[in-house]
Design a protein around this motif. Structure first.
Motif, mmCIF file in Angstrom:
data_model
loop_
_atom_site.group_PDB
_atom_site.id
_atom_site.type_symbol
_atom_site.label_atom_id
_atom_site.label_comp_id
_atom_site.label_asym_id
_atom_site.label_seq_id
_atom_site.Cartn_x
_atom_site.Cartn_y
_atom_site.Cartn_z
ATOM 1 N N ARG A 166 0.847 -1.198 0.000
ATOM 2 C CA ARG A 166 0.000 0.000 0.000
ATOM 3 C C ARG A 166 0.876 1.240 0.000
ATOM 4 N N ILE A 167 0.801 1.960 -1.090
ATOM 5 C CA ILE A 167 1.631 3.158 -1.226
ATOM 6 C C ILE A 167 0.719 4.379 -1.317
ATOM 7 N N VAL A 168 0.954 5.333 -0.437
ATOM 8 C CA VAL A 168 0.224 6.604 -0.509
ATOM 9 C C VAL A 168 1.074 7.575 -1.320
ATOM 10 N N VAL A 169 0.513 8.104 -2.386
ATOM 11 C CA VAL A 169 1.210 9.137 -3.151
ATOM 12 C C VAL A 169 0.600 10.481 -2.758
ATOM 13 N N GLY A 170 1.357 11.266 -2.024
ATOM 14 C CA GLY A 170 0.926 12.618 -1.673
ATOM 15 C C GLY A 170 1.342 13.554 -2.797
ATOM 16 N N VAL A 171 0.471 14.475 -3.147
ATOM 17 C CA VAL A 171 0.790 15.422 -4.224
ATOM 18 C C VAL A 171 0.542 16.819 -3.689
ATOM 19 N N SER A 172 1.549 17.685 -3.750
ATOM 20 C CA SER A 172 1.309 19.053 -3.286
ATOM 21 C C SER A 172 1.285 19.997 -4.483
ATOM 22 N N GLY A 173 0.976 21.250 -4.226
ATOM 23 C CA GLY A 173 0.597 22.177 -5.293
ATOM 24 C C GLY A 173 1.723 22.829 -6.047
ATOM 25 N N GLY A 174 2.345 22.086 -6.925
ATOM 26 C CA GLY A 174 3.355 22.649 -7.820
ATOM 27 C C GLY A 174 3.072 22.143 -9.225
ATOM 28 N N ILE A 175 3.674 22.817 -10.205
ATOM 29 C CA ILE A 175 3.403 22.454 -11.602
ATOM 30 C C ILE A 175 3.776 20.989 -11.894
ATOM 31 N N ALA A 208 3.006 18.555 -10.421
ATOM 32 C CA ALA A 208 1.922 17.644 -10.008
ATOM 33 C C ALA A 208 1.481 16.750 -11.171
ATOM 34 N N TYR A 209 1.628 17.269 -12.406
ATOM 35 C CA TYR A 209 1.197 16.432 -13.549
ATOM 36 C C TYR A 209 2.038 15.165 -13.655
ATOM 37 N N LYS A 210 3.306 15.254 -13.189
ATOM 38 C CA LYS A 210 4.164 14.057 -13.268
ATOM 39 C C LYS A 210 3.734 12.986 -12.269
ATOM 40 N N ALA A 211 2.986 13.405 -11.234
ATOM 41 C CA ALA A 211 2.504 12.435 -10.246
ATOM 42 C C ALA A 211 1.573 11.418 -10.913
ATOM 43 N N CYS A 212 0.902 11.837 -12.003
ATOM 44 C CA CYS A 212 0.014 10.901 -12.722
ATOM 45 C C CYS A 212 0.826 9.720 -13.246
ATOM 46 N N HIS A 213 1.985 10.009 -13.808
ATOM 47 C CA HIS A 213 2.840 8.926 -14.329
ATOM 48 C C HIS A 213 3.381 8.071 -13.198
ATOM 49 N N ALA A 245 5.234 13.541 -3.959
ATOM 50 C CA ALA A 245 5.878 13.970 -5.210
ATOM 51 C C ALA A 245 4.858 14.688 -6.082
ATOM 52 N N PRO A 246 5.034 15.945 -6.362
ATOM 53 C CA PRO A 246 6.107 16.798 -5.870
ATOM 54 C C PRO A 246 5.830 17.269 -4.451
ATOM 55 N N ALA A 247 6.917 17.566 -3.719
ATOM 56 C CA ALA A 247 6.786 18.203 -2.407
ATOM 57 C C ALA A 247 7.219 19.657 -2.560
ATOM 58 N N THR A 248 6.305 20.568 -2.283
ATOM 59 C CA THR A 248 6.633 21.998 -2.368
ATOM 60 C C THR A 248 7.375 22.425 -1.092
ATOM 61 N N ALA A 249 7.962 23.623 -1.139
ATOM 62 C CA ALA A 249 8.604 24.194 0.054
ATOM 63 C C ALA A 249 7.569 24.302 1.173
ATOM 64 N N ASP A 250 6.347 24.656 0.779
ATOM 65 C CA ASP A 250 5.283 24.854 1.773
ATOM 66 C C ASP A 250 4.931 23.551 2.486
ATOM 67 N N VAL A 261 10.122 12.041 0.564
ATOM 68 C CA VAL A 261 9.720 13.373 0.119
ATOM 69 C C VAL A 261 10.544 13.719 -1.126
ATOM 70 N N VAL A 262 9.856 14.106 -2.183
ATOM 71 C CA VAL A 262 10.562 14.402 -3.439
ATOM 72 C C VAL A 262 10.338 15.875 -3.782
ATOM 73 N N PRO A 263 11.269 16.731 -3.378
ATOM 74 C CA PRO A 263 11.047 18.167 -3.561
ATOM 75 C C PRO A 263 11.062 18.583 -5.030
ATOM 76 N N ALA A 264 10.256 19.586 -5.348
ATOM 77 C CA ALA A 264 10.304 20.210 -6.678
ATOM 78 C C ALA A 264 9.898 21.660 -6.502
#
Ligand code: CTP
Length: 413
Positions: free
Chosen positions: A8-17, A19-24, A87-92, A119-122
């Motif tokens: 069970r993998i939780v993919v957290g997505v935060s608000g950066g551009i 975010a579209y790569k999180a789909c892949h 992924a992505p993890a924003t500074a916020d 955590v995968v910063p972008a």
């Protein structure tokens, strides 16, 4: 958990551009058989809609602790996870994790999770280098959170620098490696690591060369794991498959064994660890034709290629260390791809090679019948100069890379 049960993998997505790569990323993890649940922050939904994440993951998506309250969702998602990757993890979002906030479902989930959190910063380079962000990254790492190095390259605007999200398949590979026990402890900070990778090509003329099937995957996986453990990594790469450059590593592209030898000789004196994963051609054509050789005209040269020996880069580096040109404390690791014969096993050939080359560790594997070259997995033995033999079980090249670095740790400590 049984071996074939989906993780069970939780993919957290935060608000950066990115975010579209999180789909892949979600698709990649799902295709490998894992159960993926997406938890976006509310602002991530400005970039990608909830419907996309629901369709890709096959699970409902919510951003707030006030959905599915009867199922205690704000605690359950984190409790049940085998890994959380943001992924992505924003500074916020990193700042909120550091503060221990739980003001949306993602931060609440991380606060509950006892599994590995990756955590995968972008973000833009300036935000990444901001002392506040760097302090937050350091704090998260101290707490055992795995914070990956951002990739270097084109950002949203015209600017380039560190801050790009690594490619989704790179992230997925690392997440799976962590789940398979790969150690990504960031205690290689301040260490310089040089890795050779790929195959050399020895030119016959401007269009023809002698080469080999090395894909560069094992060398690149080593570079990724070392970089994410905090090392300053330089890759000297010959021909490789079309692989993304490991995040946080610098790469020198070379063609021939002699070029590779030149770069390694120059860089070796400043390294703490040198790993030679490249498949170096032992011989090269005695001469390289300046113009394309033609059938009917250059038949003699084309049908019988005279060869001369290339420098042995590994043995030369060991010799440089013996003579003091490379610090005595530098750890040198070699590779050996062997086949056994009627009298001698692949392992015995590898042990003889370790003695001949004089390196500290040798990762040996048996090749042939589709094994190793170009494959995503590897296995074999990690041999020590002290005669030790550690079996490295079948695993992804990232898991094997982590085992090799753990072997280096054992030796250096
Ligand atoms: N290597 C090197 N320079 C060479 C050949 C090999 O640095 N000219 C390194 C490889 O990167 C690897 C190790 O030496 O780490 C063993 O490579 P391999 O080709 O198996 O060794 P060889 O000495 O060429 O042995 P063989 O006769 O079995 O091919």
């Amino acid at each position: 958990m049984s071996e074939n049960q989906p993780r069970r993998i939780v993919v957290g997505v935060s608000g950066g551009i990115a975010a579209y790569k999180a789909c892949h990323l979600v698709r990649d993890l799902k295709e490998a058989g894992d159960d993926v649940r997406v938890v976006p922050t509310p602002s991530a939904l400005n970039f990608v809609g909830a419907a996309t994440f629901e369709a890709l993951s096959g699970h409902p998506v919510s951003t707030t602790v006030f959905d599915a309250v009867d199922e205690v969702q704000h605690v359950r998602v984190g409790q049940e996870a085998d890994a959380v990757v943001i992924a992505p993890a924003t500074a916020d979002v990193m700042a909120r994790l550091v503060a221990g906030r739980a003001d949306d479902l993602l931060t609440a989930t991380v606060l509950v999770a006892t599994c590995p959190v990756i955590v995968v910063p972008a973000m833009h380079t300036e935000m990444w280098w901001n002392p506040a962000t760097q302090a937050n990254v350091a704090t998260l790492r101290e707490r055992g959170v795995i914070v990956l190095e951002p990739a270097h390259g084109r950002l949203t605007g015209k600017d380039t620098g560190p801050g790009r999200l690594p490619e989704p398949d790179q992230i997925a590979e690392l997440v799976r490696a962590v789940l398979d026990g790969a150690d990504l402890t960031p205690d290689w900070r301040g260490r310089k690591v040089l890795i050779t990778a790929g195959g050399t090509q020895e030119n016959l003329d401007p269009v023809r060369f002698l080469g080999n099937r090395s894909s560069g995957r094992q060398g690149f996986a080593l570079a990724e794991i070392a970089a994410h453990r905090g090392a300053e990594v330089t890759i000297v790469a010959g021909a490789t498959d079309d692989l993304p450059t490991p995040s946080g590593a610098r790469i020198h592209r070379v063609t021939s064994a002699r070029e590779m030898a030149g770069v390694v000789e120059k860089r070796a004196p400043e390294q703490d660890v040198i790993i030679m994963a490249a498949a170096v051609a032992d011989f090269r054509p005695v001469s390289e034709a300046g113009a394309k050789m033609k059938k009917g005209q250059d038949d003699a040269a084309l049908m019988t290629v005279e060869l001369v020996e290339n420098p042995d880069i590994l043995a030369t580096t060991v010799e440089q260390r013996r003579q003091g040109a490379v610090p005595v404390g530098t750890t040198i690791v070699g590779f050996a791809a062997e086949t056994g014969d009627a009298d001698t096993s692949a392992l015995e050939f590898a042990q003889a090679k370790l003695r001949r080359k004089g390196c500290d560790l040798l990762m040996a594997n048996e090749v042939g019948e589709g094994k190793v070259f170009g494959q995503a997995r590897n296995q074999g033995w990690l041999l020590g100069a002290d005669g030790s033999v550690e079996e490295v079980p079948d695993g992804s090249k990232h898991v094997v890379a982590a085992r090799i670095l753990a072997g280096v740790d054992k030796l250096r400590n």
